[in-house]
Design an enzyme around this catalytic site. Structure first.
Site, PDB file in Angstrom:
ATOM      1  N   LYS A 196       0.850  -1.195   0.000  1.00 25.29           N
ATOM      2  CA  LYS A 196       0.000   0.000   0.000  1.00 25.29           C
ATOM      3  C   LYS A 196       0.884   1.243   0.000  1.00 25.29           C
ATOM      4  O   LYS A 196       1.551   1.540   0.998  1.00 25.29           O
ATOM      5  CB  LYS A 196      -0.901   0.036   1.239  1.00 25.29           C
ATOM      6  CG  LYS A 196      -1.963   1.113   1.108  1.00 25.29           C
ATOM      7  CD  LYS A 196      -2.419   1.677   2.425  1.00 25.29           C
ATOM      8  CE  LYS A 196      -1.648   2.864   2.866  1.00 25.29           C
ATOM      9  NZ  LYS A 196      -1.806   4.084   2.059  1.00 25.29           N
ATOM     10  N   GLY A 249       7.388   5.015   7.771  1.00 23.62           N
ATOM     11  CA  GLY A 249       6.544   6.193   7.916  1.00 23.62           C
ATOM     12  C   GLY A 249       6.824   6.869   9.243  1.00 23.62           C
ATOM     13  O   GLY A 249       7.909   6.726   9.816  1.00 23.62           O
ATOM     14  N   SER A 250       5.820   7.568   9.751  1.00 28.37           N
ATOM     15  CA  SER A 250       6.027   8.383  10.946  1.00 28.37           C
ATOM     16  C   SER A 250       6.005   7.520  12.213  1.00 28.37           C
ATOM     17  O   SER A 250       5.408   6.442  12.245  1.00 28.37           O
ATOM     18  CB  SER A 250       4.940   9.451  11.024  1.00 28.37           C
ATOM     19  OG  SER A 250       3.690   8.821  11.147  1.00 28.37           O
ATOM     20  N   THR A 251       6.613   8.052  13.253  1.00 28.79           N
ATOM     21  CA  THR A 251       6.691   7.315  14.516  1.00 28.79           C
ATOM     22  C   THR A 251       5.312   7.056  15.127  1.00 28.79           C
ATOM     23  O   THR A 251       5.033   5.922  15.541  1.00 28.79           O
ATOM     24  CB  THR A 251       7.639   8.049  15.484  1.00 28.79           C
ATOM     25  OG1 THR A 251       8.942   8.053  14.871  1.00 28.79           O
ATOM     26  CG2 THR A 251       7.729   7.366  16.835  1.00 28.79           C
ATOM     27  N   GLY A 254       3.653   4.324  13.125  1.00 31.30           N
ATOM     28  CA  GLY A 254       4.432   3.091  13.299  1.00 31.30           C
ATOM     29  C   GLY A 254       4.154   2.427  14.635  1.00 31.30           C
ATOM     30  O   GLY A 254       4.056   1.198  14.727  1.00 31.30           O
ATOM     31  N   GLU A 271      10.274   1.306  10.147  1.00 28.48           N
ATOM     32  CA  GLU A 271      11.341   2.279   9.877  1.00 28.48           C
ATOM     33  C   GLU A 271      10.690   3.643  10.042  1.00 28.48           C
ATOM     34  O   GLU A 271       9.783   3.985   9.279  1.00 28.48           O
ATOM     35  CB  GLU A 271      11.822   2.150   8.420  1.00 28.48           C
ATOM     36  CG  GLU A 271      12.436   0.820   8.069  1.00 28.48           C
ATOM     37  CD  GLU A 271      13.896   0.743   8.451  1.00 28.48           C
ATOM     38  OE1 GLU A 271      14.507   1.788   8.753  1.00 28.48           O
ATOM     39  OE2 GLU A 271      14.424  -0.376   8.450  1.00 28.48           O
ATOM     40  N   CYS A 305      13.845  11.422   5.801  1.00 27.52           N
ATOM     41  CA  CYS A 305      13.950  10.987   7.202  1.00 27.52           C
ATOM     42  C   CYS A 305      15.351  11.206   7.753  1.00 27.52           C
ATOM     43  O   CYS A 305      15.511  11.429   8.949  1.00 27.52           O
ATOM     44  CB  CYS A 305      13.537   9.526   7.326  1.00 27.52           C
ATOM     45  SG  CYS A 305      14.469   8.443   6.246  1.00 27.52           S
ATOM     46  N   GLU A 402      10.327  16.584  14.293  1.00 28.53           N
ATOM     47  CA  GLU A 402      10.618  16.338  12.882  1.00 28.53           C
ATOM     48  C   GLU A 402       9.788  17.317  12.045  1.00 28.53           C
ATOM     49  O   GLU A 402       8.580  17.158  11.919  1.00 28.53           O
ATOM     50  CB  GLU A 402      10.247  14.891  12.544  1.00 28.53           C
ATOM     51  CG  GLU A 402      10.829  14.429  11.246  1.00 28.53           C
ATOM     52  CD  GLU A 402      10.469  12.984  10.906  1.00 28.53           C
ATOM     53  OE1 GLU A 402       9.371  12.524  11.264  1.00 28.53           O
ATOM     54  OE2 GLU A 402      11.292  12.325  10.245  1.00 28.53           O
TER      55      GLU A 402
END
Ligand code: NAD
Length: 500
Positions: A196, A249-251, A254, A271, A305, A402
């Site tokens: 996706k 993707g983002s924390t 995730g 990641e 990132c 970030e």
């Protein structure tokens, strides 16, 4: 699928790219090369340069995920994939690498139109994808098990097996690169995939799936379900027949995926975000520092990132580095990302534009000193000038969070102890860079810095042969290299009694 009439503004791109965008793009499931979403739903993709609709893409649902997982499961059991030799799997990957190179124009145009990345950088990405597939094409014939020194009269074997159907969820900032980091090792190890892509940049992944089909990859091995994270992504994470989820993707997202995946007893690799410390000592080659840091920082308008967003510069050279970084940055060309001379295109979406703008205001309110940029050019498109704040301290939000846009913070330091402490005071542990000619200092510091990847006298460089990834809140896995292909296998112990 049928043609769609959208208000797209197609600038000078190849006829093949135009044609691709003119058609509503469907899901790539099993033998279906281009199929409607289960309820016929679509979403519009916006060109961030013109703020117009680029085209229309199928918006999948959990039923589409079910169909894709069923196709991927069937391919696992098929003679053409499950029964294929290692050499055959290798050939598919080598052929896909060639096809990607042959279509570098179309793939890079799609990437640039879809997410605003300057075309020269999109081309580099696409060519990097070919090297990733070639690297992983070398692996199927090298994945070996072992004969183990067990006691007599037994023979102990360890065999490597694919995991099965793997779910992949990718972010919008390096769409085709991130797809290759998952497809390459997964296929090398004999798995099948349901991928996706991010809603705002799905086109290049769909085109890649068509290339895979064209080189003869059997139906069901690589399936793409486009659509929202909350429905399609979540359905993939919760699907009982998906053995592994690989997420980039983002924390915050995730973390949710790790929790949900663990509940369903899946292997979950994440990641996540980063806030790279870029540490400059006075003995460094200052020209190389400025060139390398600026290149890594402004790539993809800072939406990277590993962008070296926290630049720690020793007091002795602080003013000089701030001045030179400003000079280098002010010379960058902002403009239409389709122009090969453009260095900085728009950020990906109006949402990202609003968020970056807010961070610039926050930095000003917190007292950071604006030295370069900071304005939003008055033109159509989500453009933000590359912006540098000096005299940032480690407690300011732009030093901690970030930003994911073209905003650099430069912080002074005086001693090695101080900089290690500041670098490690971070919510992220993805990567760091150290600039010095003193190799002992570089190696000592690289041990002390909490980051999964440390660059010395360079920044942001990846290579398919070297695994990459973060610690703790920046992730739990490694992509690229041997570690990644091994993470798509499981081992089986077989024990034989030779006395029987
Ligand atoms: P994001 O987390 O918003 O989305 C990533 C993907 O997850 C998208 O495909 C999205 O649709 C999907 N998703 C969203 N909610 C979901 C849910 N509930 N369940 C399942 N899937 C869901 O990230 P983004 O904004 O697309 O990308 C930027 C982030 O990615 C940054 O934080 C960046 O640092 C990180 N990133 C990390 C690496 C790395 O290698 N560590 C590489 C690139 C980007």
């Amino acid at each position: 699928m049928s043609s769609t009439t959208t208000a797209q503004t197609l600038r000078s791109v190849s006829p093949a790219t135009q044609k691709f965008l003119e058609n509503t793009q469907g899901l790539r499931i099993g033998a279906g090369t281009d199929r409607e979403a289960e309820q016929g739903a679509t979403f519009a993709s916006i060109d961030p340069t013109t703020e117009t609709i680029l085209g229309s893409i199928a918006s999948g649902s959990s039923k589409d995920v079910d169909a894709a997982v069923a196709a991927a499961s069937a391919a696992l059991g098929s003679a053409s994939w499950g029964g294929a030799s290692a050499a055959t799997r290798a050939k598919y990957l080598f052929d896909l690498a060639d096809a990607v190179e042959d279509h570098v124009d179309q793939l890079s145009e799609l990437e640039t139109l879809d997410m605003g990345k300057p075309i020269s950088q999109s081309r580099e990405d696409v060519l990097a994808v070919a090297t990733v597939f070639r690297y992983y094409g070398g692996w199927p014939t090298k994945l070996e098990g072992s004969v183990n020194p067990v006691r007599q009269p037994y023979l102990g074997l360890t065999q490597l097996e694919p995991l099965g159907v793997c779910g992949a969820i990718t972010p919008w900032n390096f769409p085709i690169v991130m797809a290759s980091h998952k497809i390459g090792p997964a296929l090398a190890a004999g798995n099948t995939i349901v991928l996706k892509p991010a809603e705002v940049s799905s086109y290049s992944t769909l085109y890649l799936a068509d290339l895979a089909r064209a080189v003869g990859l059997p139906a069901g091995v690589l399936n793409i379900v486009t659509g929202p994270g909350r429905s399609v992504g979540q359905a993939l994470v919760e699907h009982p027949d998906v053995a592994k989820i690989s997420f980039t993707g983002s924390t915050p997202v995730g973390r949710g995926i790790l929790e949900a995946g663990s509940r369903h007893m899946k292997k979950v690799n994440v990641e996540l975000g980063g806030k790279t410390a870029n540490i400059v000592f006075p003995d460094a080659d200052i020209d190389a520092v400025v060139r390398g840091s600026a290149e890594a920082m402004w790539e993809n308008a800072g939406q990277v990132c590993v962008a070296p967003t926290r630049m720690f510069v020793h007091d002795d050279i602080y003013d000089e580095v701030v001045r030179l970084m400003g000079q280098q940055t002010a010379a960058l060309q902002i403009g239409d990302p389709l122009n090969p001379a453009t260095d900085i295109g728009p950020v990906v979406s109006s949402r990202q534009y609003g968020s970056v703008k807010e961070y610039i205001d926050i930095a000003l309110n917190e007292g950071a000193r604006l030295t370069t940029g900071g304005r939003l050019p008055e033109r159509t498109g989500y453009f933000v000038e590359p912006t540098i704040f000096a005299d940032v301290n480690n407690n300011m939000r732009i030093a901690r969070e970030e930003v994911f846009g073209p905003v650099l913070s430069i912080l002074p330091f005086n001693s090695e102890e101080e900089v290690v402490q500041m670098a490690n005071e971070s919510a992220y542990d993805l990567s760091a860079a150290i600039w010095t000619r003193d190799i002992s200092r570089a190696l000592t510091l690289s041990r002390r810095i909490h980051a999964g990847t440390v660059w010395v006298n360079t920044s942001g460089r990846l290579d398919p042969a070297q695994s990459f990834g973060g610690y703790s809140k920046s992730g739990n896995s490694r992509e690229l290299g041997r570690e990644s292909v091994m993470s798509y296998t499981r081992s089986k112990a077989v024990m034989l009694d030779l006395s029987v």
